[in-house]
Write a protein that holds these residues in place. Structure first.
Motif, PDB file in Angstrom:
ATOM      1  N   LYS A 176      60.969   5.861   3.443  1.00 29.44           N
ATOM      2  CA  LYS A 176      61.721   7.105   3.366  1.00 29.44           C
ATOM      3  C   LYS A 176      61.958   7.711   4.745  1.00 29.44           C
ATOM      4  O   LYS A 176      63.031   8.253   5.023  1.00 29.44           O
ATOM      5  CB  LYS A 176      60.981   8.099   2.462  1.00 29.44           C
ATOM      6  N   ALA A 177      60.951   7.623   5.619  1.00 23.61           N
ATOM      7  CA  ALA A 177      61.074   8.203   6.957  1.00 23.61           C
ATOM      8  C   ALA A 177      62.179   7.519   7.759  1.00 23.61           C
ATOM      9  O   ALA A 177      62.926   8.177   8.496  1.00 23.61           O
ATOM     10  CB  ALA A 177      59.747   8.115   7.701  1.00 23.61           C
ATOM     11  N   ASP A 178      62.292   6.194   7.638  1.00 21.58           N
ATOM     12  CA  ASP A 178      63.362   5.469   8.323  1.00 21.58           C
ATOM     13  C   ASP A 178      64.722   6.018   7.917  1.00 21.58           C
ATOM     14  O   ASP A 178      65.609   6.229   8.752  1.00 21.58           O
ATOM     15  CB  ASP A 178      63.317   3.971   7.983  1.00 21.58           C
ATOM     16  N   ARG A 179      64.888   6.246   6.643  1.00 30.60           N
ATOM     17  CA  ARG A 179      66.176   6.720   6.120  1.00 30.60           C
ATOM     18  C   ARG A 179      66.442   8.167   6.520  1.00 30.60           C
ATOM     19  O   ARG A 179      67.590   8.552   6.761  1.00 30.60           O
ATOM     20  CB  ARG A 179      66.197   6.584   4.597  1.00 30.60           C
ATOM     21  N   VAL A 180      65.383   8.972   6.602  1.00 28.96           N
ATOM     22  CA  VAL A 180      65.542  10.362   7.050  1.00 28.96           C
ATOM     23  C   VAL A 180      66.175  10.386   8.435  1.00 28.96           C
ATOM     24  O   VAL A 180      67.114  11.142   8.703  1.00 28.96           O
ATOM     25  CB  VAL A 180      64.181  11.097   7.071  1.00 28.96           C
ATOM     26  N   GLY A 181      65.654   9.546   9.341  1.00 34.09           N
ATOM     27  CA  GLY A 181      66.176   9.503  10.696  1.00 34.09           C
ATOM     28  C   GLY A 181      67.635   9.091  10.743  1.00 34.09           C
ATOM     29  O   GLY A 181      68.449   9.714  11.442  1.00 34.09           O
ATOM     30  N   CYS A 197      65.506  19.488   9.415  1.00 36.46           N
ATOM     31  CA  CYS A 197      65.150  18.676   8.256  1.00 36.46           C
ATOM     32  C   CYS A 197      63.925  19.246   7.537  1.00 36.46           C
ATOM     33  O   CYS A 197      62.862  19.382   8.137  1.00 36.46           O
ATOM     34  CB  CYS A 197      64.870  17.241   8.667  1.00 36.46           C
ATOM     35  N   LEU A 198      64.095  19.560   6.281  1.00 37.15           N
ATOM     36  CA  LEU A 198      63.010  20.003   5.412  1.00 37.15           C
ATOM     37  C   LEU A 198      62.732  18.879   4.429  1.00 37.15           C
ATOM     38  O   LEU A 198      63.650  18.362   3.789  1.00 37.15           O
ATOM     39  CB  LEU A 198      63.419  21.273   4.660  1.00 37.15           C
ATOM     40  N   ALA A 199      61.470  18.457   4.317  1.00 31.59           N
ATOM     41  CA  ALA A 199      61.103  17.370   3.409  1.00 31.59           C
ATOM     42  C   ALA A 199      59.980  17.817   2.482  1.00 31.59           C
ATOM     43  O   ALA A 199      59.069  18.536   2.901  1.00 31.59           O
ATOM     44  CB  ALA A 199      60.670  16.138   4.191  1.00 31.59           C
ATOM     45  N   LEU A 200      60.047  17.373   1.221  1.00 31.67           N
ATOM     46  CA  LEU A 200      59.038  17.736   0.232  1.00 31.67           C
ATOM     47  C   LEU A 200      58.587  16.492  -0.525  1.00 31.67           C
ATOM     48  O   LEU A 200      59.407  15.656  -0.912  1.00 31.67           O
ATOM     49  CB  LEU A 200      59.589  18.762  -0.759  1.00 31.67           C
ATOM     50  N   GLY A 201      57.271  16.359  -0.744  1.00 32.36           N
ATOM     51  CA  GLY A 201      56.740  15.218  -1.471  1.00 32.36           C
ATOM     52  C   GLY A 201      55.323  15.467  -1.949  1.00 32.36           C
ATOM     53  O   GLY A 201      54.672  16.426  -1.512  1.00 32.36           O
ATOM     54  N   ASP A 202      54.839  14.603  -2.833  1.00 28.69           N
ATOM     55  CA  ASP A 202      53.533  14.830  -3.450  1.00 28.69           C
ATOM     56  C   ASP A 202      52.548  13.676  -3.307  1.00 28.69           C
ATOM     57  O   ASP A 202      51.371  13.817  -3.638  1.00 28.69           O
ATOM     58  CB  ASP A 202      53.704  15.109  -4.954  1.00 28.69           C
ATOM     59  N   ALA A 203      53.012  12.510  -2.822  1.00 26.50           N
ATOM     60  CA  ALA A 203      52.167  11.313  -2.862  1.00 26.50           C
ATOM     61  C   ALA A 203      52.076  10.636  -1.496  1.00 26.50           C
ATOM     62  O   ALA A 203      52.859  10.930  -0.591  1.00 26.50           O
ATOM     63  CB  ALA A 203      52.723  10.337  -3.904  1.00 26.50           C
ATOM     64  N   PRO A 204      51.126   9.697  -1.348  1.00 28.32           N
ATOM     65  CA  PRO A 204      50.949   9.017  -0.060  1.00 28.32           C
ATOM     66  C   PRO A 204      52.215   8.358   0.486  1.00 28.32           C
ATOM     67  O   PRO A 204      52.413   8.314   1.698  1.00 28.32           O
ATOM     68  CB  PRO A 204      49.877   7.976  -0.374  1.00 28.32           C
ATOM     69  N   ASN A 205      53.089   7.843  -0.392  1.00 28.24           N
ATOM     70  CA  ASN A 205      54.310   7.210   0.112  1.00 28.24           C
ATOM     71  C   ASN A 205      55.318   8.220   0.665  1.00 28.24           C
ATOM     72  O   ASN A 205      56.364   7.838   1.190  1.00 28.24           O
ATOM     73  CB  ASN A 205      54.968   6.337  -0.973  1.00 28.24           C
ATOM     74  N   ASP A 206      54.988   9.512   0.579  1.00 22.19           N
ATOM     75  CA  ASP A 206      55.837  10.564   1.154  1.00 22.19           C
ATOM     76  C   ASP A 206      55.358  11.014   2.533  1.00 22.19           C
ATOM     77  O   ASP A 206      56.052  11.782   3.209  1.00 22.19           O
ATOM     78  CB  ASP A 206      55.869  11.797   0.232  1.00 22.19           C
ATOM     79  N   ILE A 207      54.177  10.576   2.948  1.00 26.42           N
ATOM     80  CA  ILE A 207      53.573  11.097   4.181  1.00 26.42           C
ATOM     81  C   ILE A 207      54.466  10.886   5.398  1.00 26.42           C
ATOM     82  O   ILE A 207      54.701  11.813   6.186  1.00 26.42           O
ATOM     83  CB  ILE A 207      52.182  10.471   4.413  1.00 26.42           C
ATOM     84  N   ALA A 212      58.044  13.107   9.553  1.00 27.95           N
ATOM     85  CA  ALA A 212      59.277  12.920  10.316  1.00 27.95           C
ATOM     86  C   ALA A 212      60.163  14.151  10.301  1.00 27.95           C
ATOM     87  O   ALA A 212      61.066  14.280  11.135  1.00 27.95           O
ATOM     88  CB  ALA A 212      60.049  11.723   9.765  1.00 27.95           C
ATOM     89  N   ALA A 213      59.921  15.067   9.374  1.00 26.50           N
ATOM     90  CA  ALA A 213      60.774  16.253   9.224  1.00 26.50           C
ATOM     91  C   ALA A 213      60.365  17.374  10.170  1.00 26.50           C
ATOM     92  O   ALA A 213      59.259  17.383  10.712  1.00 26.50           O
ATOM     93  CB  ALA A 213      60.703  16.744   7.780  1.00 26.50           C
ATOM     94  N   ASP A 214      61.261  18.321  10.362  1.00 29.28           N
ATOM     95  CA  ASP A 214      60.931  19.516  11.146  1.00 29.28           C
ATOM     96  C   ASP A 214      59.923  20.378  10.398  1.00 29.28           C
ATOM     97  O   ASP A 214      59.092  21.044  10.999  1.00 29.28           O
ATOM     98  CB  ASP A 214      62.203  20.329  11.428  1.00 29.28           C
ATOM     99  N   CYS A 215      60.023  20.358   9.076  1.00 32.47           N
ATOM    100  CA  CYS A 215      59.065  21.063   8.227  1.00 32.47           C
ATOM    101  C   CYS A 215      58.806  20.219   6.994  1.00 32.47           C
ATOM    102  O   CYS A 215      59.744  19.803   6.306  1.00 32.47           O
ATOM    103  CB  CYS A 215      59.601  22.438   7.814  1.00 32.47           C
ATOM    104  N   GLY A 216      57.542  19.924   6.723  1.00 37.79           N
ATOM    105  CA  GLY A 216      57.170  19.152   5.549  1.00 37.79           C
ATOM    106  C   GLY A 216      56.370  19.995   4.584  1.00 37.79           C
ATOM    107  O   GLY A 216      55.531  20.797   5.000  1.00 37.79           O
ATOM    108  N   VAL A 217      56.637  19.833   3.303  1.00 38.74           N
ATOM    109  CA  VAL A 217      55.923  20.590   2.273  1.00 38.74           C
ATOM    110  C   VAL A 217      55.254  19.619   1.302  1.00 38.74           C
ATOM    111  O   VAL A 217      55.931  18.787   0.690  1.00 38.74           O
ATOM    112  CB  VAL A 217      56.857  21.537   1.498  1.00 38.74           C
ATOM    113  N   ILE A 218      53.940  19.728   1.192  1.00 36.01           N
ATOM    114  CA  ILE A 218      53.178  18.916   0.246  1.00 36.01           C
ATOM    115  C   ILE A 218      53.113  19.653  -1.090  1.00 36.01           C
ATOM    116  O   ILE A 218      52.624  20.777  -1.161  1.00 36.01           O
ATOM    117  CB  ILE A 218      51.754  18.656   0.767  1.00 36.01           C
ATOM    118  N   ILE A 219      53.631  19.022  -2.119  1.00 35.20           N
ATOM    119  CA  ILE A 219      53.598  19.600  -3.457  1.00 35.20           C
ATOM    120  C   ILE A 219      52.344  19.095  -4.171  1.00 35.20           C
ATOM    121  O   ILE A 219      52.155  17.882  -4.308  1.00 35.20           O
ATOM    122  CB  ILE A 219      54.843  19.201  -4.276  1.00 35.20           C
TER     123      ILE A 219
END
Length: 265
Positions: A176-181, A197-207, A212-219
């Motif tokens: 996912k991080a590759d694609r974000v860039g 870039c704001l990113a939100l995720g809940d699981a290890p594959n979202d880390i 990679a985002a300017d702001c990341g939110v762990i749900i």
């Protein structure tokens, strides 16, 4: 103000872990549409699954990251349009020693009814989940030592394993991080400035995506172990939502947009 782009995981983040509903996030989705802020869905789901969800949310005009970043669904499309590597994944799995292969059971090993049972999806959604182009999700039943051997053998074929909220997912690279860039660079070329870039995720594959985002939110997701403490939480670049699922997503997105508008960053 810098352009804004939101990247979001689906299951357990924008979609409720049990019901797959995004109703609680409707106010924030409406705000994004009002402000013309792109929402890029980033999930282990297939293009066939994401296309109708993206349209239902009102963001069919935005690209989507499919199968944990192994592919991209173009805007206004129901197809990946980038070939398929799934057959190579299945062939590499079947070439493993029996003691390792037997520890992994994936979507290609299950019929539609079993996928529905293991995911909680209805039969038609389970059918779409089975149409895979770039990845193979499944359940691991072996030991940690066997998992390391499994991981090592597959890596020799260029296959990586990412752990999500429900499954271990195999793919031939890309996350996912590759694609974000890459998507951020595309937005930058159109807008003339680098997007926030704001990113939100809940699981290890979202880390990686969150980092990679300017702001990341762990749900938070009570259904699994979630995400451990990340370095970005020390300086506030990564934060944790107050509520799980789409309720936490809604609250976090609205709060972040208010902050960005107030600070003009």
């Amino acid at each position: 103000m810098r352009p804004i782009i939101v990247f979001s995981d689906l299951d357990g983040t924008l979609l409720d872990h049990e019901t797959y509903s995004f109703e609680a996030a409707l106010p924030a989705l409406s705000r994004l549409k009002q402000l013309d802020i792109p929402l890029v869905l980033a999930s282990s789901k297939t293009a066939a699954e994401i296309a109708p969800l993206r349209a239902a949310m009102g963001f069919a005009h935005c690209p989507a990251i499919v199968e944990n970043g192994a592919g991209v669904l173009p805007p206004d499309s129901g197809e990946d349009g980038a070939g398929t590597t799934h057959e190579k994944l299945v062939a590499a799995l079947d070439a493993l020693p029996a003691e390792l292969r037997s520890c992994f059971s994936g979507f290609s090993d299950w019929d539609v009814s079993e996928i529905a049972s293991r995911t909680g999806l209805d039969p038609s959604s389970a059918e779409r989940a089975r149409i895979r182009s770039f990845s193979e999700p499944g359940l691991w039943t072996g030991t940690e030592t066997q998992l390391e051997a499994f991981r090592s053998r597959l890596l020799q074929s260029g296959i990586i394993i990412q752990k999500g909220g429900r499954f271990h997912t195999l793919s031939l690279g890309g996350n996912k991080a590759d694609r974000v860039g890459k998507i951020s660079l595309q937005i930058e070329s159109k807008k003339g400035s680098r997007p926030f870039c704001l990113a939100l995720g809940d699981a290890p594959n979202d880390i990686a995506m969150l980092e990679a985002a300017d702001c990341g939110v762990i749900i938070p997701n009570p259904a699994h172990g979630g995400i451990p403490k990340l370095a970005g939480e020390m300086n506030g670049r990564i934060r944790r939502a107050r509520f799980p699922g789409p309720e936490g997503w809604n609250d976090s997105v609205l709060s972040c947009i208010d902050e960005i508008e107030k600070n003009g960053t």
